[in-house]
Every structure is written in structure tokens, then in C-alpha cells.
Design a protein around this motif. Sequence first.
Motif, PDB file in Angstrom:
ATOM      1  N   ASN A  33       0.835  -1.205   0.000  1.00 23.67           N
ATOM      2  CA  ASN A  33       0.000   0.000   0.000  1.00 23.67           C
ATOM      3  C   ASN A  33       0.867   1.251   0.000  1.00 23.67           C
ATOM      4  N   ALA A  36       2.173   1.672  -3.533  1.00 28.85           N
ATOM      5  CA  ALA A  36       1.119   2.223  -4.396  1.00 28.85           C
ATOM      6  C   ALA A  36       0.974   3.719  -4.158  1.00 28.85           C
ATOM      7  N   ALA A  37       0.973   4.130  -2.892  1.00 33.92           N
ATOM      8  CA  ALA A  37       0.854   5.556  -2.562  1.00 33.92           C
ATOM      9  C   ALA A  37       2.043   6.337  -3.116  1.00 33.92           C
ATOM     10  N   GLN A  41      -0.587   5.537  -7.328  1.00 30.15           N
ATOM     11  CA  GLN A  41      -1.452   4.560  -7.982  1.00 30.15           C
ATOM     12  C   GLN A  41      -2.537   4.058  -7.021  1.00 30.15           C
ATOM     13  N   ASP A  42      -3.660   3.663  -7.586  1.00 30.53           N
ATOM     14  CA  ASP A  42      -4.725   3.004  -6.838  1.00 30.53           C
ATOM     15  C   ASP A  42      -4.186   1.647  -6.374  1.00 30.53           C
ATOM     16  N   PRO A  43      -4.318   1.305  -5.081  1.00 31.10           N
ATOM     17  CA  PRO A  43      -3.797   0.005  -4.608  1.00 31.10           C
ATOM     18  C   PRO A  43      -4.438  -1.201  -5.294  1.00 31.10           C
ATOM     19  N   PHE A  44      -5.631  -1.036  -5.870  1.00 28.39           N
ATOM     20  CA  PHE A  44      -6.249  -2.134  -6.612  1.00 28.39           C
ATOM     21  C   PHE A  44      -5.565  -2.345  -7.960  1.00 28.39           C
ATOM     22  N   HIS A  45      -4.772  -1.383  -8.387  1.00 25.24           N
ATOM     23  CA  HIS A  45      -4.103  -1.382  -9.675  1.00 25.24           C
ATOM     24  C   HIS A  45      -2.668  -1.923  -9.572  1.00 25.24           C
ATOM     25  N   PRO A  65      -4.089  -7.709  -5.942  1.00 28.94           N
ATOM     26  CA  PRO A  65      -3.867  -6.311  -5.567  1.00 28.94           C
ATOM     27  C   PRO A  65      -3.169  -6.218  -4.203  1.00 28.94           C
ATOM     28  N   ASN A  67      -3.623  -4.371  -1.751  1.00 25.62           N
ATOM     29  CA  ASN A  67      -4.484  -4.144  -0.589  1.00 25.62           C
ATOM     30  C   ASN A  67      -5.460  -5.293  -0.376  1.00 25.62           C
ATOM     31  N   PHE A 123      -8.777  -3.098 -15.451  1.00 20.61           N
ATOM     32  CA  PHE A 123      -7.878  -1.986 -15.751  1.00 20.61           C
ATOM     33  C   PHE A 123      -7.245  -2.148 -17.128  1.00 20.61           C
TER      34      PHE A 123
END
Length: 157
Positions: A33, A36-37, A41-45, A65, A67, A123
Motif C-alpha cells: 500500500n 502504491a501511494a 497509484q490506486d492500490p487495486f491497480h 492487488p 491491498n 484496468f
Amino acid sequence: MPKSERTNVMRLLDAAKIPFAVHEYDPELTDGNAVAAALGQDPFHVFKTLVTTGASGAHYVFAVPVNATLHLKKAAKAVGEKSVEMLKQRDLLPLTGYVHGGCSPVGMKKAFPTVFDETATLFDTLVVSAGRRGFQVELAPETLRAYVGGRFADLTE
């Protein structure tokens, strides 16, 4: 990017003429996470690569993902095993050639059956490790799936 900074994953994708983007982050970050931050980026991505051992003794690679949590029963069902368990961290490098936090579904020492969480198909691109802490690659999910000979399945809780 200088040739010395290219990872094996990047070289393999280049050789296969697969388009990808490179993202760099602080290699001290170990939480998906946080990575991603840092990448915005979105953590699902952003997907993490997990290696497991099945009841048969075979090894499997799952990408989910960052998360999300791999649901072991769904993972086992996806590969036709009675059960799977996470590979011990000490066994990761000898088996795959990758260290914890730098494991990629691309370029392992040996090709293992690979399954991506089905949310990857939502995505246009997804982000996975480039095979070294501090580097990620972004590419089309279907292209990545085809390159590693993987498939998509429901894998998360």
C-alpha cells in the motif's frame, strides 16, 4: 533509464517487444500500500506476487492487488489443488531468483503456473514488480497474462 538500471524483467519484456512503463520508488518501502501511494497509484491497480506450495508439492504464483489478501482456498481451487500454503520466505530466493519485496511474475528461474486475480481485467494496465525492490513495471493485464502463460481467476477474500 541507464542500461545498468534495467532489471531482468525489463530486459525480458523488451526482448518480447512488450510495451511497458517503468516506475521507481524508495526501495526501503516494503508495504504494498505504501508503494502504491508512493507511485500515486490506486492500490487495486498495483499487484503483489505471491508464491505458494500446493498439497502435491508443486509451486504456484498468484498476483493479487496489494491491498487484498490471497484466499488460499480459492487459490487452491484455481490450480486444481486440495490446498496451497504460502512459500516460506527463506525459500523464495533459491526457488524464484527473487527476494521478498522484489518478486515478479516475469522472469523466475523456472516457469510456474501463474494466476492473476480477475480484478486485473478491470484496468487497461496493472503494475507489478520489475524484479528488484524500488522498480515496478506497468503493462496491459492481458499482455502480461499471455506472456507468462497465466490465467485470471477469483483469488481474493
